[in-house]
Design a protein around this motif. Sequence first.
Motif, PDB file in Angstrom:
ATOM      1  N   ASP A  42       0.796  -1.231   0.000  1.00 29.59           N
ATOM      2  CA  ASP A  42       0.000   0.000   0.000  1.00 29.59           C
ATOM      3  C   ASP A  42       0.829   1.282   0.000  1.00 29.59           C
ATOM      4  O   ASP A  42       0.295   2.366  -0.239  1.00 29.59           O
ATOM      5  N   GLU A 151     -10.108 -11.012  -5.696  1.00 31.80           N
ATOM      6  CA  GLU A 151     -11.273 -10.298  -5.175  1.00 31.80           C
ATOM      7  C   GLU A 151     -12.555 -11.097  -5.413  1.00 31.80           C
ATOM      8  O   GLU A 151     -13.458 -11.130  -4.558  1.00 31.80           O
ATOM      9  N   SER A 176     -10.450  -3.520  -7.212  1.00 31.21           N
ATOM     10  CA  SER A 176      -9.050  -3.594  -7.633  1.00 31.21           C
ATOM     11  C   SER A 176      -8.456  -2.206  -7.845  1.00 31.21           C
ATOM     12  O   SER A 176      -7.349  -1.908  -7.404  1.00 31.21           O
ATOM     13  N   LYS A 179      -7.146  -0.122  -4.939  1.00 29.99           N
ATOM     14  CA  LYS A 179      -5.907  -0.499  -4.260  1.00 29.99           C
ATOM     15  C   LYS A 179      -4.744   0.347  -4.784  1.00 29.99           C
ATOM     16  O   LYS A 179      -4.584   0.531  -5.994  1.00 29.99           O
TER      17      LYS A 179
END
Length: 319
Positions: A42, A151, A176, A179
């Motif tokens: 992240d 996912e 998606s 992110k």
Amino acid sequence: MTYVIVHALAPIFVIMLLGFWAGKAKMVDNKNVSLLNIFVMDFALPAALFSATVQTPWAGIIAQSPLIVVLVLAMWITYAAIYSLAVSVFKKSPQDAAVLTLTVALPNYAALGLPILGSVLGEGSATSLSVAVSIACGSVLMTPFCLLILEREKARAEGGNTGSTLAMLPVLMWRSVKKPIVWGPLLGVVLSAFGLKMPELLLSSIKPLGLSATAAALFLTGVILSARKLAINTMVISATITKLLIQPAIAWGIVLVLGLHGSVAITAILMIALAAGFFGVVFGNRFGVQSPDAEAVLLLSSVLCILSLPLFISLTSGM
């Protein structure tokens, strides 16, 4: 040339070994690496990918379009073939197959691209641009495939949606795109396309994060591996052969069909011929998916590319 390859691979093994040792010595909890994974997925990797794409001139990206075509087709063809093989023949779960497939299909552009390509074609702005474009192709056009599958399976496991993949696609794509690992490089490409330059202060502020990305991801991979028992099986052998020999051969075939030659052809083939990347293993861990086969392919391909890379470097020397 073998020395150059070993020199490029050495940091990968050293950092992974440090992570492996830290996990085995219980300096790091190798059963619970969520905090380290959050930092890598992240923050560090999105910062590195954003910096690489936003600083890549759009004109340069357009000029590299033949390279992009070869890389994307070689990765997509490999992804489709390995995923089908893993699910249909080896009866892997979709999550396991997605992680394994991304590991095989997406080469380690970030860690190996510049040292290998620089040693063959010489270091310079053209080489750096080719590597940046390769990283952008992988992050923007490959990783979402894996994320969509992960996912989808996560949503089905939670009972939130049991419809077809096509019906779930809008929700999956939104999950998606949200992110950082996806929107980071994608935002960089969009800003580059519009010719918008980021303030130097911003780029210099996130530069330390970007510089730590590869090392942190490799260390995390080592920690993850320390909690597993690696096993060599038919799937691992097939995937490793595909990564080191068949995928570069696919790229070579595309190069011949397109009539490419010179540095573009050499770059395309050698970028695809690199060892497997760590993205698949790190992605899987973020979703709680363990893929021993992906981990084994990552290690085997990193070792055996010492043999396969000189082969393709020799074969492309006359192009």
